[in-house]
Motif scaffolding. Structure first.
Motif, short mmCIF file in Angstrom:
data_model
loop_
_atom_site.label_atom_id
_atom_site.label_comp_id
_atom_site.label_asym_id
_atom_site.label_seq_id
_atom_site.Cartn_x
_atom_site.Cartn_y
_atom_site.Cartn_z
N SER A 29 13.34 -34.34 10.16
CA SER A 29 13.77 -35.69 9.82
C SER A 29 15.21 -35.51 9.30
O SER A 29 15.67 -34.39 9.12
CB SER A 29 12.87 -36.31 8.75
OG SER A 29 13.00 -35.60 7.53
N ALA A 30 15.87 -36.60 9.06
CA ALA A 30 17.27 -36.53 8.66
C ALA A 30 17.47 -35.75 7.36
O ALA A 30 18.51 -35.15 7.15
CB ALA A 30 17.84 -37.94 8.51
N HIS A 31 16.48 -35.75 6.49
CA HIS A 31 16.67 -35.18 5.15
C HIS A 31 15.98 -33.83 4.94
O HIS A 31 16.07 -33.28 3.85
CB HIS A 31 16.21 -36.18 4.09
CG HIS A 31 16.91 -37.49 4.21
ND1 HIS A 31 18.25 -37.64 3.95
CD2 HIS A 31 16.47 -38.69 4.63
CE1 HIS A 31 18.60 -38.89 4.18
NE2 HIS A 31 17.55 -39.55 4.60
N LYS A 32 15.30 -33.31 5.95
CA LYS A 32 14.66 -32.00 5.79
C LYS A 32 15.70 -30.91 5.75
O LYS A 32 16.77 -31.01 6.34
CB LYS A 32 13.67 -31.74 6.92
CG LYS A 32 12.38 -32.51 6.74
CD LYS A 32 11.28 -31.94 7.57
CE LYS A 32 10.00 -32.69 7.26
NZ LYS A 32 8.93 -32.31 8.16
N ARG A 33 15.36 -29.84 5.04
CA ARG A 33 16.27 -28.69 4.90
C ARG A 33 15.61 -27.45 5.50
O ARG A 33 14.43 -27.21 5.27
CB ARG A 33 16.57 -28.42 3.43
CG ARG A 33 17.32 -29.52 2.75
CD ARG A 33 18.78 -29.38 2.99
NE ARG A 33 19.48 -30.41 2.24
CZ ARG A 33 20.76 -30.56 2.29
NH1 ARG A 33 21.49 -29.76 3.02
NH2 ARG A 33 21.34 -31.50 1.60
N THR A 53 18.92 -38.93 14.20
CA THR A 53 18.17 -38.11 13.24
C THR A 53 18.51 -36.64 13.41
O THR A 53 18.65 -35.90 12.43
CB THR A 53 16.65 -38.33 13.41
OG1 THR A 53 16.37 -39.72 13.17
CG2 THR A 53 15.85 -37.47 12.46
N ARG A 56 21.96 -35.95 11.87
CA ARG A 56 21.91 -35.87 10.40
C ARG A 56 21.25 -34.56 9.95
O ARG A 56 21.70 -33.94 8.99
CB ARG A 56 21.20 -37.08 9.82
CG ARG A 56 22.05 -38.35 9.93
CD ARG A 56 21.48 -39.51 9.14
NE ARG A 56 20.17 -39.92 9.58
CZ ARG A 56 19.92 -40.80 10.56
NH1 ARG A 56 20.92 -41.36 11.22
NH2 ARG A 56 18.68 -41.11 10.88
N PHE A 57 20.20 -34.13 10.64
CA PHE A 57 19.57 -32.85 10.32
C PHE A 57 20.56 -31.70 10.48
O PHE A 57 20.67 -30.84 9.61
CB PHE A 57 18.34 -32.63 11.20
CG PHE A 57 17.68 -31.30 10.98
CD1 PHE A 57 16.84 -31.09 9.89
CD2 PHE A 57 17.90 -30.25 11.86
CE1 PHE A 57 16.24 -29.86 9.69
CE2 PHE A 57 17.31 -29.01 11.66
CZ PHE A 57 16.48 -28.82 10.57
N ASN A 60 23.08 -31.22 7.71
CA ASN A 60 22.55 -30.58 6.51
C ASN A 60 22.16 -29.12 6.72
O ASN A 60 21.91 -28.41 5.74
CB ASN A 60 21.32 -31.34 6.00
CG ASN A 60 21.67 -32.71 5.49
OD1 ASN A 60 22.75 -32.93 4.96
ND2 ASN A 60 20.77 -33.65 5.67
#
Length: 119
Positions: A29-33, A53, A56-57, A60
């Motif tokens: 997802s966009a905010h997973k690391r 998405t 954005r991934f 990060n």
């Protein structure tokens, strides 16, 4: 090796399930690391674009990306699996393959061999 993938229709999810065991998969997802090196599997949407998405991934996690696999539909002509080619060029990582829909058994074999070369 960890496989990070994005799937709305389930095609890339089905491909990844044939490629690595569950412990080596990360549905993004966009905010997973990511916390370790990974190969990205991305579909291509809107006739040649990288899904937002996925962009954005990568923003990060680009430092952990060691390769990319593009997916798509051959009906799109020159735009087939284009997201993989775009990412490979933009982030200077190898394009390990381009698959249609959920890939074939030959795709699984070829890409597995290419991933082993990265280890």
């Amino acid at each position: 090796m960890l496989i990070a993938y994005y799937s709305l229709t389930g095609n890339t999810r089905r491909f990844v399930a044939r490629l690595v065991p569950p412990a080596d998969r990360l549905e993004i997802s966009a905010h997973k690391r990511a916390t370790e090196p990974f190969v990205l599997v991305t579909p291509t949407y809107n006739f040649g674009n990288v899904p937002a998405t996925v962009e954005r991934f990568i923003d990060n996690n680009a430092g952990y990306m060691v390769g990319v696999i593009g997916a798509g539909n051959r009906n799109w002509g020159d735009n087939f699996a284009k997201a993989g080619r775009i990412i490979a060029q933009q982030y200077d990582v190898p394009l390990l393959g381009m698959i249609e829909l959920a890939g074939t058994e030959e795709d699984v074999k070829t890409i597995t061999e290419r991933m082993r070369e990265l280890e």
